[in-house]
Scaffold this motif. Sequence first.
Motif, PDB file in Angstrom:
ATOM      1  N   VAL A  16       1.111  -1.286  -0.034  1.00 27.58           N
ATOM      2  CA  VAL A  16      -0.032  -0.059  -0.089  1.00 27.58           C
ATOM      3  C   VAL A  16       0.969   1.107   0.022  1.00 27.58           C
ATOM      4  O   VAL A  16       0.746   2.070  -0.768  1.00 27.58           O
ATOM      5  CB  VAL A  16      -0.872  -0.010   1.222  1.00 27.58           C
ATOM      6  CG1 VAL A  16      -1.599   1.512   1.254  1.00 27.58           C
ATOM      7  CG2 VAL A  16      -1.978  -1.198   0.962  1.00 27.58           C
ATOM      8  N   TRP A  17       1.907   1.371   0.596  1.00 29.47           N
ATOM      9  CA  TRP A  17       2.622   2.357   1.112  1.00 29.47           C
ATOM     10  C   TRP A  17       3.616   2.496  -0.492  1.00 29.47           C
ATOM     11  O   TRP A  17       3.634   3.533  -0.989  1.00 29.47           O
ATOM     12  CB  TRP A  17       3.815   2.412   2.077  1.00 29.47           C
ATOM     13  CG  TRP A  17       2.980   2.767   3.371  1.00 29.47           C
ATOM     14  CD1 TRP A  17       2.029   3.372   3.420  1.00 29.47           C
ATOM     15  CD2 TRP A  17       3.591   2.634   4.609  1.00 29.47           C
ATOM     16  NE1 TRP A  17       1.744   3.533   4.939  1.00 29.47           N
ATOM     17  CE2 TRP A  17       2.932   2.984   5.575  1.00 29.47           C
ATOM     18  CE3 TRP A  17       4.896   1.776   5.137  1.00 29.47           C
ATOM     19  CZ2 TRP A  17       2.821   3.003   6.783  1.00 29.47           C
ATOM     20  CZ3 TRP A  17       5.010   1.888   6.573  1.00 29.47           C
ATOM     21  CH2 TRP A  17       4.183   2.381   7.484  1.00 29.47           C
ATOM     22  N   SER A  20       1.756   4.461  -2.974  1.00 28.88           N
ATOM     23  CA  SER A  20       1.047   5.801  -2.869  1.00 28.88           C
ATOM     24  C   SER A  20       1.850   6.863  -3.426  1.00 28.88           C
ATOM     25  O   SER A  20       1.235   7.970  -3.407  1.00 28.88           O
ATOM     26  CB  SER A  20       1.035   5.999  -1.349  1.00 28.88           C
ATOM     27  OG  SER A  20       2.319   6.192  -0.891  1.00 28.88           O
ATOM     28  N   LEU A 214      -5.100   7.719   0.447  1.00 27.53           N
ATOM     29  CA  LEU A 214      -3.764   8.025   1.337  1.00 27.53           C
ATOM     30  C   LEU A 214      -4.442   8.070   2.875  1.00 27.53           C
ATOM     31  O   LEU A 214      -3.898   7.328   3.680  1.00 27.53           O
ATOM     32  CB  LEU A 214      -3.291   9.326   1.113  1.00 27.53           C
ATOM     33  CG  LEU A 214      -2.354   9.652  -0.123  1.00 27.53           C
ATOM     34  CD1 LEU A 214      -1.957  10.933  -0.223  1.00 27.53           C
ATOM     35  CD2 LEU A 214      -1.564   8.618  -0.160  1.00 27.53           C
ATOM     36  N   CYS A 218      -3.347   4.153   3.467  1.00 28.23           N
ATOM     37  CA  CYS A 218      -2.004   4.379   3.831  1.00 28.23           C
ATOM     38  C   CYS A 218      -1.834   5.058   5.327  1.00 28.23           C
ATOM     39  O   CYS A 218      -0.763   5.028   5.924  1.00 28.23           O
ATOM     40  CB  CYS A 218      -1.060   5.472   3.104  1.00 28.23           C
ATOM     41  SG  CYS A 218      -1.078   4.840   1.118  1.00 28.23           S
ATOM     42  N   ALA A 222      -2.756   0.888   7.221  1.00 32.70           N
ATOM     43  CA  ALA A 222      -1.509   0.740   7.489  1.00 32.70           C
ATOM     44  C   ALA A 222      -1.073   0.926   8.936  1.00 32.70           C
ATOM     45  O   ALA A 222      -0.302   0.165   9.464  1.00 32.70           O
ATOM     46  CB  ALA A 222      -0.695   1.774   6.235  1.00 32.70           C
ATOM     47  N   GLU A 245       9.007  -1.896   0.645  1.00 27.64           N
ATOM     48  CA  GLU A 245       8.267  -0.896   0.256  1.00 27.64           C
ATOM     49  C   GLU A 245       8.925  -0.567  -1.412  1.00 27.64           C
ATOM     50  O   GLU A 245       8.248  -0.603  -2.192  1.00 27.64           O
ATOM     51  CB  GLU A 245       8.154   0.307   0.980  1.00 27.64           C
ATOM     52  CG  GLU A 245       7.173   1.285   0.514  1.00 27.64           C
ATOM     53  CD  GLU A 245       7.304   2.937   1.427  1.00 27.64           C
ATOM     54  OE1 GLU A 245       6.975   3.528   1.064  1.00 27.64           O
ATOM     55  OE2 GLU A 245       7.501   2.418   2.641  1.00 27.64           O
TER      56      GLU A 245
END
Length: 310
Positions: A16-17, A20, A214, A218, A222, A245
Amino acid sequence: MSIRRSDLFLLAVAVVWGSSYLAAQTLVLAGGVLAVLALRFLVSAVALAPAMAVRRPGLPELRAGALLGLTQATVLVLETYGVSLTSATNAGVLISLTILLTPALEGAVRRQWLPPRFFAAAAVAVAGVVLLVAGPGLRAPTAGDALMLAAAVVRAAHVTLSGRLTDGRQYDTVTLTWLQTAVGALLFTVLAAPALPAAVRAFGPGHWLGVLYLALGCSVFAFLVQLWAIRRTSAARASLLLGTEPVWAVLIGVGLGGEHLTAVAVAGIALVLGGTYYGQRIEADHRAPAQARSADRTAADGLSPASPLP
């Protein structure tokens, strides 16, 4: 939940990060760094607010959440401004040092050092990051490099604190996560107040979808998973997994951004994944005897093992 499942969730956070960057770059160009961070944390805090209706955090929990919120906000500010003042190569290499800094800091705090083989595996993963981001090569140090190095140190401290502050305490993970987002929302809203109205007016539907991603992906997802997983494993192991990442960022850039995957990048991905896999095994083997001793002491005292934390 098993350690293997927590590993998978941490890898999901890394994905996910890593995904982004495209959204964040577009939003920052349209609204500015502080405005984007303010909106991200405001939406995150609002999204988690309904869950707080039935929760009553105590003073120790409030203190822990506030401290984690400050360290998390500091990491994001340092990273965002650092990237804007240095090359992507320098930034990627410096932030990847978290993979080495976190186990070193955790070992100093707990006075329980991982074996040298773990640090060797982490160094292999860092070398892989170097290859991944080594397009134009390293540039001369700048103020942005200092900010990125500071971000790596604070991120290592944040991950270590997440484990240390919650170790053996019945803190609620959702509450701690909401407190982190609330602290970030307050800080960034104050800092971005002059530019925030203009950013809101400048954003179109696509920008708001990016803000939601986000905030919900994120931040809410997250932060929840990171804290939940760290309470079931170690800061060193979590940092190693989150250090993948850049791999996902590159692969997503290839899949969605039309970028090309070079032989050097493939070698970098192999080193990151290989170092991470080997480091996980070393960490698990090192921690298993300690867990067994703890279980033996618990049985000798006539107590049942503690149930998993929420």
